[in-house]
Scaffold this motif. Structure first.
Motif, PDB file in Angstrom:
ATOM      1  N   GLY A  10       0.821  -1.212   0.000  1.00  0.00           N
ATOM      2  CA  GLY A  10       0.000   0.000   0.000  1.00  0.00           C
ATOM      3  C   GLY A  10       0.848   1.251   0.000  1.00  0.00           C
ATOM      4  N   ASP A  34       1.774  -1.958  -4.656  1.00  0.00           N
ATOM      5  CA  ASP A  34       0.445  -1.317  -4.706  1.00  0.00           C
ATOM      6  C   ASP A  34      -0.285  -1.834  -5.943  1.00  0.00           C
ATOM      7  N   ASN A  36      -2.070  -0.015  -7.794  1.00  0.00           N
ATOM      8  CA  ASN A  36      -1.904   1.029  -8.817  1.00  0.00           C
ATOM      9  C   ASN A  36      -0.421   1.324  -8.972  1.00  0.00           C
ATOM     10  N   PRO A  43      -7.709  13.647  -0.300  1.00  0.00           N
ATOM     11  CA  PRO A  43      -8.472  14.859   0.038  1.00  0.00           C
ATOM     12  C   PRO A  43      -8.856  15.718  -1.174  1.00  0.00           C
ATOM     13  N   LEU A  45      -9.715  14.377  -4.215  1.00  0.00           N
ATOM     14  CA  LEU A  45     -10.460  13.577  -5.205  1.00  0.00           C
ATOM     15  C   LEU A  45     -11.717  14.305  -5.669  1.00  0.00           C
ATOM     16  N   GLY A  77       0.779  -4.889  -7.964  1.00  0.00           N
ATOM     17  CA  GLY A  77       0.105  -6.144  -7.596  1.00  0.00           C
ATOM     18  C   GLY A  77      -0.840  -5.945  -6.448  1.00  0.00           C
ATOM     19  N   GLU A  78      -1.708  -6.912  -6.292  1.00  0.00           N
ATOM     20  CA  GLU A  78      -2.719  -6.864  -5.229  1.00  0.00           C
ATOM     21  C   GLU A  78      -2.380  -7.947  -4.212  1.00  0.00           C
ATOM     22  N   ALA A 104      -0.235  -1.342   4.817  1.00  0.00           N
ATOM     23  CA  ALA A 104      -0.631   0.080   4.781  1.00  0.00           C
ATOM     24  C   ALA A 104      -1.713   0.235   3.715  1.00  0.00           C
ATOM     25  N   THR A 105      -2.695  -0.647   3.802  1.00  0.00           N
ATOM     26  CA  THR A 105      -3.673  -0.790   2.711  1.00  0.00           C
ATOM     27  C   THR A 105      -4.884   0.125   2.836  1.00  0.00           C
ATOM     28  N   LYS A 125     -13.690   7.141  -3.488  1.00  0.00           N
ATOM     29  CA  LYS A 125     -12.598   6.656  -2.642  1.00  0.00           C
ATOM     30  C   LYS A 125     -11.290   6.517  -3.419  1.00  0.00           C
ATOM     31  N   PHE A 267      -7.267  -9.813   5.434  1.00  0.00           N
ATOM     32  CA  PHE A 267      -6.390 -10.569   4.524  1.00  0.00           C
ATOM     33  C   PHE A 267      -6.226 -12.001   4.996  1.00  0.00           C
ATOM     34  N   ILE A 298       0.125   0.233   9.554  1.00  0.00           N
ATOM     35  CA  ILE A 298       0.127   1.684   9.769  1.00  0.00           C
ATOM     36  C   ILE A 298      -1.028   2.328   8.996  1.00  0.00           C
ATOM     37  N   GLN A 316      -9.105   8.246  11.603  1.00  0.00           N
ATOM     38  CA  GLN A 316      -8.559   7.763  10.312  1.00  0.00           C
ATOM     39  C   GLN A 316      -8.318   8.974   9.413  1.00  0.00           C
ATOM     40  N   LEU A 317      -7.142   9.562   9.585  1.00  0.00           N
ATOM     41  CA  LEU A 317      -6.780  10.799   8.882  1.00  0.00           C
ATOM     42  C   LEU A 317      -5.431  10.650   8.201  1.00  0.00           C
ATOM     43  N   ALA A 319      -3.013  12.739   8.271  1.00  0.00           N
ATOM     44  CA  ALA A 319      -1.906  13.170   9.129  1.00  0.00           C
ATOM     45  C   ALA A 319      -1.434  12.036  10.036  1.00  0.00           C
ATOM     46  N   HIS A 384      -3.089  22.025   1.953  1.00  0.00           N
ATOM     47  CA  HIS A 384      -3.276  20.910   1.024  1.00  0.00           C
ATOM     48  C   HIS A 384      -2.283  20.956  -0.131  1.00  0.00           C
TER      49      HIS A 384
HETATM   50  C1  FAD Z   1     -12.508  11.561  -0.440  1.00  0.00           C
HETATM   51  C2  FAD Z   1     -11.592  11.572   0.765  1.00  0.00           C
HETATM   52  C3  FAD Z   1     -11.235  12.781   1.346  1.00  0.00           C
HETATM   53  C4  FAD Z   1     -10.402  12.811   2.469  1.00  0.00           C
HETATM   54  N1  FAD Z   1     -10.049  14.015   3.008  1.00  0.00           N
HETATM   55  C5  FAD Z   1      -9.174  14.054   4.043  1.00  0.00           C
HETATM   56  C6  FAD Z   1      -8.696  15.295   4.552  1.00  0.00           C
HETATM   57  O1  FAD Z   1      -9.086  16.370   4.093  1.00  0.00           O
HETATM   58  N2  FAD Z   1      -7.793  15.265   5.553  1.00  0.00           N
HETATM   59  C7  FAD Z   1      -7.331  14.082   6.085  1.00  0.00           C
HETATM   60  O2  FAD Z   1      -6.478  14.094   6.984  1.00  0.00           O
HETATM   61  N3  FAD Z   1      -7.757  12.906   5.634  1.00  0.00           N
HETATM   62  C8  FAD Z   1      -8.662  12.856   4.611  1.00  0.00           C
HETATM   63  N4  FAD Z   1      -9.091  11.654   4.133  1.00  0.00           N
HETATM   64  C9  FAD Z   1      -8.614  10.429   4.791  1.00  0.00           C
HETATM   65  C10 FAD Z   1      -7.226  10.098   4.301  1.00  0.00           C
HETATM   66  O3  FAD Z   1      -7.213  10.073   2.896  1.00  0.00           O
HETATM   67  C11 FAD Z   1      -6.825   8.752   4.865  1.00  0.00           C
HETATM   68  O4  FAD Z   1      -6.820   8.839   6.265  1.00  0.00           O
HETATM   69  C12 FAD Z   1      -5.448   8.363   4.371  1.00  0.00           C
HETATM   70  O5  FAD Z   1      -5.445   8.246   2.969  1.00  0.00           O
HETATM   71  C13 FAD Z   1      -5.014   7.042   4.990  1.00  0.00           C
HETATM   72  O6  FAD Z   1      -3.769   6.725   4.482  1.00  0.00           O
HETATM   73  P1  FAD Z   1      -3.342   5.211   4.313  1.00  0.00           P
HETATM   74  O7  FAD Z   1      -1.957   5.233   3.785  1.00  0.00           O
HETATM   75  O8  FAD Z   1      -3.634   4.448   5.550  1.00  0.00           O
HETATM   76  O9  FAD Z   1      -4.341   4.617   3.215  1.00  0.00           O
HETATM   77  P2  FAD Z   1      -4.571   5.097   1.721  1.00  0.00           P
HETATM   78  O10 FAD Z   1      -4.104   6.478   1.509  1.00  0.00           O
HETATM   79  O11 FAD Z   1      -5.988   4.755   1.428  1.00  0.00           O
HETATM   80  O12 FAD Z   1      -3.625   4.141   0.875  1.00  0.00           O
HETATM   81  C14 FAD Z   1      -3.849   2.770   0.764  1.00  0.00           C
HETATM   82  C15 FAD Z   1      -3.060   2.261  -0.433  1.00  0.00           C
HETATM   83  O13 FAD Z   1      -3.090   0.842  -0.408  1.00  0.00           O
HETATM   84  C16 FAD Z   1      -3.337   0.328  -1.709  1.00  0.00           C
HETATM   85  N5  FAD Z   1      -3.981  -0.963  -1.518  1.00  0.00           N
HETATM   86  C17 FAD Z   1      -5.137  -1.227  -0.860  1.00  0.00           C
HETATM   87  N6  FAD Z   1      -5.382  -2.544  -0.845  1.00  0.00           N
HETATM   88  C18 FAD Z   1      -4.371  -3.143  -1.509  1.00  0.00           C
HETATM   89  C19 FAD Z   1      -4.065  -4.492  -1.822  1.00  0.00           C
HETATM   90  N7  FAD Z   1      -4.838  -5.511  -1.448  1.00  0.00           N
HETATM   91  N8  FAD Z   1      -2.951  -4.745  -2.532  1.00  0.00           N
HETATM   92  C20 FAD Z   1      -2.143  -3.731  -2.935  1.00  0.00           C
HETATM   93  N9  FAD Z   1      -2.373  -2.440  -2.667  1.00  0.00           N
HETATM   94  C21 FAD Z   1      -3.484  -2.147  -1.949  1.00  0.00           C
HETATM   95  C22 FAD Z   1      -4.226   1.388  -2.336  1.00  0.00           C
HETATM   96  O14 FAD Z   1      -4.136   1.359  -3.757  1.00  0.00           O
HETATM   97  C23 FAD Z   1      -3.635   2.680  -1.771  1.00  0.00           C
HETATM   98  O15 FAD Z   1      -2.610   3.200  -2.586  1.00  0.00           O
HETATM   99  C24 FAD Z   1      -9.933  11.602   3.007  1.00  0.00           C
HETATM  100  C25 FAD Z   1     -10.285  10.386   2.426  1.00  0.00           C
HETATM  101  C26 FAD Z   1     -11.114  10.365   1.306  1.00  0.00           C
HETATM  102  C27 FAD Z   1     -11.487   9.054   0.670  1.00  0.00           C
END
Ligand code: FAD
Length: 436
Positions: A10, A34, A36, A43, A45, A77-78, A104-105, A125, A267, A298, A316-317, A319, A384
């Motif tokens: 992730g 990842d 992708n 934030p 999107l 890959g997934e 970190a998914t 999302k 998983f 994480i 779930q932010l 930051a 941002h």
């Molecule tokens: C529309 C929207 C607006 C938001 N606005 C804010 C904001 O203004 N401020 C704020 O603090 N937070 C905001 N958030 C929340 C913030 O985006 C998340 O808290 C943050 O992205 C979490 O980070 P992360 O790394 O845990 O997960 P993510 O950023 O979601 O990253 C997960 C990654 O894992 C990959 N992945 C998932 N499953 C798999 C798998 N099985 N195999 C391989 N890869 C995989 C995904 O492709 C992705 O790249 C928003 C969220 C959304 C959806």
């Protein structure tokens, strides 16, 4: 010394920050996986979905991001399964062995088991969701201009957004701004028509995690912008062009935008006992998954209750995810040097949400104050912009915003992928698809 192989699944806020901090660190080899080939910035999107920004303003290819770090590799890959006793992950694109595995998914949209909503609504999302929503909104606008059925047109004029958290508020506000200002220049056919925007939530307030002052200002502002805000309203179904609520009320509409909930993913290979509410993995103070060896989690996918300021777990932010990624990197470096690891503590810098043009709220922690209006809006833009992952993203976003606020409007009003019959894709569109 033999290199330790860290596999990160992730590349969102958490995974990318962890990987970047480990770049060129001695004794460590890192593979980021990842599904992708790019990192993106959730934030913003909603700005892609409404044509304010192009995809490449908020996304960046991993391989380019890691170009100067010889110990960082990328694998598309997934994740399909973890085999802890062999320290191996099975991906859709092959297997990888690890010394330490980091999950970190993030999360995915949660429809709370409502199949029709999953099938018929529009989530926001992923980048694909945002593009699909943008295509959909553009196509609905076009359809409206030639549709002659009055009943159909009435339903098309209603847009329902479920979820009054920051994402719901932001998209509702953006659509309202477009309706109130630029939409009629783009679609002169709509000049005598009204577009009804509904923002609905089962909670008693908008922006539930924010301070009361921010909530009150947001509600007042949304109403002033002509958005119908319906609180304490639980959506229960969406079919036959109708959104159904638990209390029996319905709204006729073609469009339900779903921002009402998220859930982490489970998983194969991780025992059931490791998960908490929302499928979040329970981690200790060092982000190691409880009961598992060499597996860490994480960001949004984990819950950590060891931080005395957040005994119920962190919000779930972005930051939190970012700080956990950076912190775990320090701990991995310490581990390689046989130094002590330190427990994670979140430094809460506050929360922000944008409502519309020069309208936003910001709950600050240093100093502890709440900003509203243009000052909060300006802070939101500034923060941002700097949170974006690369200089290229910052520049492109700034340029798009500059143009939009100068009055040229949304610059990205093109449909990508699915176009009406017999309309071939232009080279410009093909380029944009390839770039993603
Ligand atoms: C529309 C929207 C607006 C938001 N606005 C804010 C904001 O203004 N401020 C704020 O603090 N937070 C905001 N958030 C929340 C913030 O985006 C998340 O808290 C943050 O992205 C979490 O980070 P992360 O790394 O845990 O997960 P993510 O950023 O979601 O990253 C997960 C990654 O894992 C990959 N992945 C998932 N499953 C798999 C798998 N099985 N195999 C391989 N890869 C995989 C995904 O492709 C992705 O790249 C928003 C969220 C959304 C959806």
């Amino acid at each position: 010394m033999q290199e330790k192989h860290i596999v990160i699944i992730g590349g969102g806020f958490a995974g990318v920050n962890l990987a970047k901090q480990l770049g060129n660190k001695e004794g460590l080899k890192v593979t980021l996986v990842d599904r992708n080939n790019y990192n993106f910035f959730p934030p913003l999107l909603y700005q892609v979905a409404t044509g304010m920004l192009d995809i490449s303003s908020i996304s960046f290819p991993f391989r380019t991001l890691f170009i100067n770090s010889k110990n960082l590799a990328f694998r598309i890959g997934e994740l399909q399964e973890i085999v802890p006793n062999q320290k191996k992950v099975i991906l859709s694109t092959g297997d990888l062995h690890y010394d330490a595995l980091v999950l970190a998914t993030g999360t995915k949209s949660n429809y709370f088991g409502m199949e029709n909503i999953e099938k018929n609504s529009l989530p926001m999302k992923t980048v694909n969701d945002a593009i699909k929503l943008r295509n959909y909104l553009i196509m609905e606008g076009e359809k409206y201009t030639y549709c002659t059925n009055v009943d159909e047109k009435r339903k098309m004029r209603n847009i329902v957004i479920s979820g009054a958290g920051p994402s719901g508020v932001e998209i509702a506000g953006m659509i309202a701004e477009m309706r109130n200002r630029k939409l009629r220049d783009i679609y002169p056919e709509l000049v005598d028509e009204s577009l009804n925007i509904y923002l609905v939530d089962g909670a008693p307030t908008v922006l539930p995690p924010m301070r009361e002052k921010s909530q009150k200002y947001t509600l007042k502002t949304l109403k002033k912008m002509g958005i119908n805000v319906k609180l304490n309203k639980m959506v229960s179904d969406f079919k036959d062009d109708k959104v159904f609520f638990k209390d029996g009320e319905t709204i006729e509409t073609k469009t339900l935008i779903w921002t009402a909930g998220v859930t982490a993913m489970k998983f194969k290979g991780i025992p059931e006992a490791c998960y908490e509410k929302g499928n979040r993995l329970i981690v200790d103070a060092f982000n190691k998954v409880e009961q598992m060896d060499h597996i860490y989690a994480i960001g949004d996918t984990c819950i950590q209750t060891t931080d005395s300021n957040f005994p119920e777990g962190h919000p779930q932010l972005g930051a939190v995810a970012q700080q956990q990624g950076k912190h775990l990197a320090k701990n991995f470096v310490a581990m390689v040097k046989n130094e002590e690891m330190t427990p994670f503590e979140y430094r809460d810098k506050g929360a922000m949400a944008i409502i519309g043009d020069q309208k936003a709220v910001a709950d600050m922690t240093f100093p502890k104050t709440t900003l509203t209006g243009w000052l909060a809006w300006f802070s939101w833009l500034f923060v941002h912009l700097f949170l974006l992952v690369s200089y290229r993203n910052r520049f492109r976003t700034f340029w798009n915003w500059f143009n939009a606020y100068l009055g040229k409007g949304q610059s990205q009003g093109i449909m990508i992928g699915k176009t009406p019959e017999n309309a071939p894709l232009s080279d410009e569109i093909k380029d944009e698809i390839t770039e993603v």
